[in-house]
Design a protein around this motif. Sequence first.
Motif, PDB file in Angstrom:
ATOM      1  N   LEU A 106      15.397  71.490  49.297  1.00  0.00           N
ATOM      2  CA  LEU A 106      16.322  72.189  50.195  1.00  0.00           C
ATOM      3  C   LEU A 106      15.676  73.401  50.838  1.00  0.00           C
ATOM      4  CD1 LEU A 106      19.351  71.977  47.741  1.00  0.00           C
ATOM      5  CD2 LEU A 106      18.924  70.501  49.728  1.00  0.00           C
ATOM      6  N   THR A 107      14.394  73.617  50.547  1.00  0.00           N
ATOM      7  CA  THR A 107      13.649  74.759  51.072  1.00  0.00           C
ATOM      8  C   THR A 107      12.284  74.250  51.542  1.00  0.00           C
ATOM      9  OG1 THR A 107      12.867  75.214  48.823  1.00  0.00           O
ATOM     10  CG2 THR A 107      14.778  76.475  49.578  1.00  0.00           C
ATOM     11  N   GLN A 108      11.595  75.077  52.342  1.00  0.00           N
ATOM     12  CA  GLN A 108      10.300  74.637  52.884  1.00  0.00           C
ATOM     13  C   GLN A 108       9.145  75.536  52.470  1.00  0.00           C
ATOM     14  OE1 GLN A 108      13.128  74.556  55.228  1.00  0.00           O
ATOM     15  NE2 GLN A 108      13.233  72.488  54.401  1.00  0.00           N
ATOM     16  N   ARG A 109       9.396  76.805  52.245  1.00  0.00           N
ATOM     17  CA  ARG A 109       8.283  77.745  52.091  1.00  0.00           C
ATOM     18  C   ARG A 109       8.332  78.594  50.829  1.00  0.00           C
ATOM     19  NH1 ARG A 109       6.014  75.028  54.864  1.00  0.00           N
ATOM     20  NH2 ARG A 109       5.106  75.322  56.941  1.00  0.00           N
ATOM     21  N   ILE A 110       9.498  78.890  50.332  1.00  0.00           N
ATOM     22  CA  ILE A 110       9.593  79.869  49.246  1.00  0.00           C
ATOM     23  C   ILE A 110       8.991  79.297  47.953  1.00  0.00           C
ATOM     24  CG2 ILE A 110      11.935  79.203  48.461  1.00  0.00           C
ATOM     25  CD1 ILE A 110      12.473  82.308  48.293  1.00  0.00           C
ATOM     26  N   GLY A 111       8.266  80.134  47.210  1.00  0.00           N
ATOM     27  CA  GLY A 111       7.675  79.732  45.942  1.00  0.00           C
ATOM     28  C   GLY A 111       8.738  79.512  44.870  1.00  0.00           C
ATOM     29  N   LEU A 112       8.385  78.712  43.857  1.00  0.00           N
ATOM     30  CA  LEU A 112       9.339  78.275  42.824  1.00  0.00           C
ATOM     31  C   LEU A 112       8.678  78.480  41.470  1.00  0.00           C
ATOM     32  CD1 LEU A 112      10.151  74.948  44.710  1.00  0.00           C
ATOM     33  CD2 LEU A 112      11.625  76.971  44.658  1.00  0.00           C
ATOM     34  N   VAL A 113       9.054  79.558  40.784  1.00  0.00           N
ATOM     35  CA  VAL A 113       8.374  79.949  39.544  1.00  0.00           C
ATOM     36  C   VAL A 113       9.305  79.726  38.354  1.00  0.00           C
ATOM     37  CG1 VAL A 113       7.206  81.809  38.319  1.00  0.00           C
ATOM     38  CG2 VAL A 113       7.033  81.645  40.824  1.00  0.00           C
ATOM     39  N   ALA A 154       4.630  75.837  43.424  1.00  0.00           N
ATOM     40  CA  ALA A 154       5.014  76.020  42.023  1.00  0.00           C
ATOM     41  C   ALA A 154       4.273  77.179  41.359  1.00  0.00           C
ATOM     42  CB  ALA A 154       4.749  74.730  41.233  1.00  0.00           C
ATOM     43  N   GLY A 155       4.965  77.821  40.433  1.00  0.00           N
ATOM     44  CA  GLY A 155       4.356  78.822  39.561  1.00  0.00           C
ATOM     45  C   GLY A 155       4.890  78.652  38.155  1.00  0.00           C
ATOM     46  N   GLN A 195      -2.044  73.263  45.017  1.00  0.00           N
ATOM     47  CA  GLN A 195      -2.637  74.600  44.872  1.00  0.00           C
ATOM     48  C   GLN A 195      -3.868  74.598  43.954  1.00  0.00           C
ATOM     49  OE1 GLN A 195       0.496  78.020  45.049  1.00  0.00           O
ATOM     50  NE2 GLN A 195       1.343  76.505  43.651  1.00  0.00           N
ATOM     51  N   GLY A 196      -4.344  73.447  43.545  1.00  0.00           N
ATOM     52  CA  GLY A 196      -5.376  73.413  42.515  1.00  0.00           C
ATOM     53  C   GLY A 196      -4.712  73.669  41.175  1.00  0.00           C
ATOM     54  N   TRP A 197      -4.351  74.887  40.957  1.00  0.00           N
ATOM     55  CA  TRP A 197      -3.507  75.261  39.826  1.00  0.00           C
ATOM     56  C   TRP A 197      -2.256  75.945  40.377  1.00  0.00           C
ATOM     57  CZ3 TRP A 197      -7.201  78.494  36.161  1.00  0.00           C
ATOM     58  CH2 TRP A 197      -8.320  77.702  35.808  1.00  0.00           C
ATOM     59  N   PRO A 198      -1.078  75.546  39.903  1.00  0.00           N
ATOM     60  CA  PRO A 198       0.108  76.363  40.185  1.00  0.00           C
ATOM     61  C   PRO A 198      -0.160  77.815  39.789  1.00  0.00           C
ATOM     62  CG  PRO A 198       0.784  74.250  39.285  1.00  0.00           C
ATOM     63  CD  PRO A 198      -0.732  74.295  39.193  1.00  0.00           C
ATOM     64  N   VAL A 199       0.541  78.744  40.397  1.00  0.00           N
ATOM     65  CA  VAL A 199       0.333  80.175  40.134  1.00  0.00           C
ATOM     66  C   VAL A 199       0.720  80.495  38.689  1.00  0.00           C
ATOM     67  CG1 VAL A 199       1.175  82.480  40.741  1.00  0.00           C
ATOM     68  CG2 VAL A 199       0.633  80.817  42.546  1.00  0.00           C
ATOM     69  N   LEU A 200      -0.132  81.231  38.005  1.00  0.00           N
ATOM     70  CA  LEU A 200       0.109  81.592  36.597  1.00  0.00           C
ATOM     71  C   LEU A 200       0.673  83.009  36.515  1.00  0.00           C
ATOM     72  CD1 LEU A 200      -3.191  80.212  34.999  1.00  0.00           C
ATOM     73  CD2 LEU A 200      -0.929  79.143  35.038  1.00  0.00           C
ATOM     74  N   VAL A 201       1.807  83.134  35.856  1.00  0.00           N
ATOM     75  CA  VAL A 201       2.508  84.405  35.729  1.00  0.00           C
ATOM     76  C   VAL A 201       2.631  84.726  34.242  1.00  0.00           C
ATOM     77  CG1 VAL A 201       4.625  85.672  36.300  1.00  0.00           C
ATOM     78  CG2 VAL A 201       3.830  83.812  37.785  1.00  0.00           C
ATOM     79  N   GLN A 202       2.524  86.013  33.915  1.00  0.00           N
ATOM     80  CA  GLN A 202       2.603  86.409  32.508  1.00  0.00           C
ATOM     81  C   GLN A 202       3.353  87.733  32.427  1.00  0.00           C
ATOM     82  OE1 GLN A 202       1.378  88.520  29.976  1.00  0.00           O
ATOM     83  NE2 GLN A 202       2.070  87.036  28.441  1.00  0.00           N
TER      84      GLN A 202
END
Lengths: 441, 441
Positions: A91-98, A126-127, A214-221
């Motif tokens: 339902l979205t095109q650009r916003i990241g999803l963490v 993805a994140g 993305q190679g790897w989804p964004v990693l958050v900690q």
Amino acid sequence: MTDREHMGLWAFIRPTTIHTAGWRFPGANPRANFDLAELTRAAVKLESACFDALFMADHLSLLNMPMDGLKRSHTATSFEPLTLLSALSSLTQRIGLVATGSTTFDEPFHTARRFASLDHLSGGRAGWNIVTTANPDAARNFGFEDLLGRDERYERAREFVRIVTGLWDSWHDDAFVCDAAEGIFFDPRKMHALNHKGRYFEVDGPLNIARPPQGWPVLVQAGASAAGMRLAAESADVVFTAQTSLEGAQAFYRDIKRQTVAAGRLEDPCRVMLGTLVVVGRTEQEARDKRALMDRLVHTDSALASLSVALGHDISALDPDGPLPELPVTNQGVSSQRRVLEIARREGLTTVREMAQRVGGYFGHEVVGTPAQVADQFERWFRERACDGFIVMFPYLPQGLDDFVDEVVPILQERNLFRRGYEGSTLREHLGLSRPANQFL
Amino acid sequence: MTDREHMGLWAFIRPTTIHTAGWRFPGANPRANFDLAELTRAAVKLESACFDALFMADHLSLLNMPMDGLKRSHTATSFEPLTLLSALSSLTQRIGLVATGSTTFDEPFHTARRFASLDHLSGGRAGWNIVTTANPDAARNFGFEDLLGRDERYERAREFVRIVTGLWDSWHDDAFVCDAAEGIFFDPRKMHALNHKGRYFEVDGPLNIARPPQGWPVLVQAGASAAGMRLAAESADVVFTAQTSLEGAQAFYRDIKRQTVAAGRLEDPCRVMLGTLVVVGRTEQEARDKRALMDRLVHTDSALASLSVALGHDISALDPDGPLPELPVTNQGVSSQRRVLEIARREGLTTVREMAQRVGGYFGHEVVGTPAQVADQFERWFRERACDGFIVMFPYLPQGLDDFVDEVVPILQERNLFRRGYEGSTLREHLGLSRPANQFL
């Protein structure tokens, strides 16, 4: 500002309000946390404002608090993060999803696969918010009587993250040739089986899904302990922190950047994102009145239960009008306990009840004021290197979100502190992060 | 036909073609299995034809076959089922969404939560295909050297299913009162903690998501062993079977219905759905030519590798022109090995190569012919109680799917064998299944 042109803006959407009584605010949708139409509207609106990402915190149990407080919590029912964000990806095109994912109560193969799948479904948005899960009630949903100790949880997390990133690199980006004439679907030379054998896990691989866009989804900690910061410095693209003083935030910012460089990561230092509750009013007084009303809506039972959660200790048996005794070292998250005790010392709160009323609603970083005042505060913390951006917590949905998006974001854009349009299509591109090379190439 | 007005029609979408060489067919999209736009188009088209459900098989590893065959398999990269179906839930309104989930390599709490979440996201359209995972390569992605024995896998599965359904019943349907004035979010009397302590699992609960719209998502089971049929008779709403002869299918149908009644389920007997590859031509000859071309597109390496998978034994070291030796009892799925040996006996195939060429493409139930011939065959098997409906496998996408939807479905509708419009909104309603009462009420 030099290299940091724009601040980051993420939206905290689970829970939809971090304030314990936010769901009770006049005009709030009390079911927002579990209302797909409301969450979809929020996602679309945040994307129209060019937010970097939606951020979903998570729990693997109900909140571990006494029922008198628990029955007042709007987080008792929530969507599971990976399924909700997959639905919102359509339902979205650009916003990241963490999405938050636990390294203590899930498997690296599943985690790698599901985040890779979300990254493909969303075209690289993805994140993964890596958590070690410090909630004993969660342990009892997975057959454990007790939690692992904190250091062991983080050792396991480090190994878990190495496996997940290794599995993401199972395939070269061009492995799937799909040559129908020759009948060759993939080139076996471009596949890598991990064959990991470590202290906590044995995982052969390869993963049965192509390398993520993305190679790897964004990693958050988000862990604030020494072990958490070490994991962040080694691995995370983004650190989510909960500092409440400018000086404390600046010190944390310098520390994590220094540790990142010390870990050998010179080009992609961690982005530091500060969790921030924002309450906007047409006047400063209106904003302060709103904020005060939110705290008045916190029931005493709820305040006491929230204090238990914040301290990582059940305080329900204590005399509410007596002092808080010395607490033993806890195995749970350290940052919230530390912040509660700081606030109590700074503000001279001595009884359990005083502390509960103070922290029972929300006690992290917040900004309360007119749209211009909020923008001023965001600008100052950003320019003075207290953070690289904000994970904005809305006081309630929908109006609390609309106030920020409609009133504050345009000011940040006018001041050239925030984008007016997405420059790229992936979350890494929004964050100015490079795409990791395949470690097995 | 009496009580069975309409047949069921489900679509097998992972893999998008069950035939080993389907992706190579002239005009086929060779990437269909991992092409979100193609899968979305398929889902929307199937919904326009009022299909009951999309069905996603799954593997937790690459297929366990030698690389000579594996590199020819279009299933090497796929979306993960729960994330894909969540994404498709936003793009469809009525069609059911059935994902495979393993009871051997996942946790009941996660499984209960994710399927509940998909059920909420989709407005009551989720189904869980319960599998015990008989693939040793999957075990090695989760730290196991060997699989559990089949009986133990099924014992674990039975306990797993009891926990999942118990967790789905954590909340009464009206538990979440969301009373903002009083500050009560849920009624604690309407919450049930499972506190399960069993042989394989200890799970406290409650689940942190409201009871699914369907009460329980639809339970599907496909194992053909005695242990698999027992699990199906005890728990499954739908059984997915792979019978190839009318008499065999009728015997299976009677057997599973009898076992269901013996297990005390008088009102909601299992629906028996027959996996069926359908190849449609304008003439019978055109259909047969298409089907023959598909088999000619199977490479010998792929055929031999597929025979290994079908037998549950690596036959790559055998002389392809020698006989197949007696096979030891296998720990893997029994039904495909049994079918291969039946076909070999029936058709007088003696060498490994003959058997490989025969079963290397696809060797389950199939219907090949004109639209009317296909409809005739569907009608016969349905009316003669060989099945309650079909899980239709398309030879390739998009045309193989369009042929069935555009040419065969209208005939079934004209004959009043299939619906012209959805009668309800949930998958249970599509299947004529009642909504389970909460077991703790």
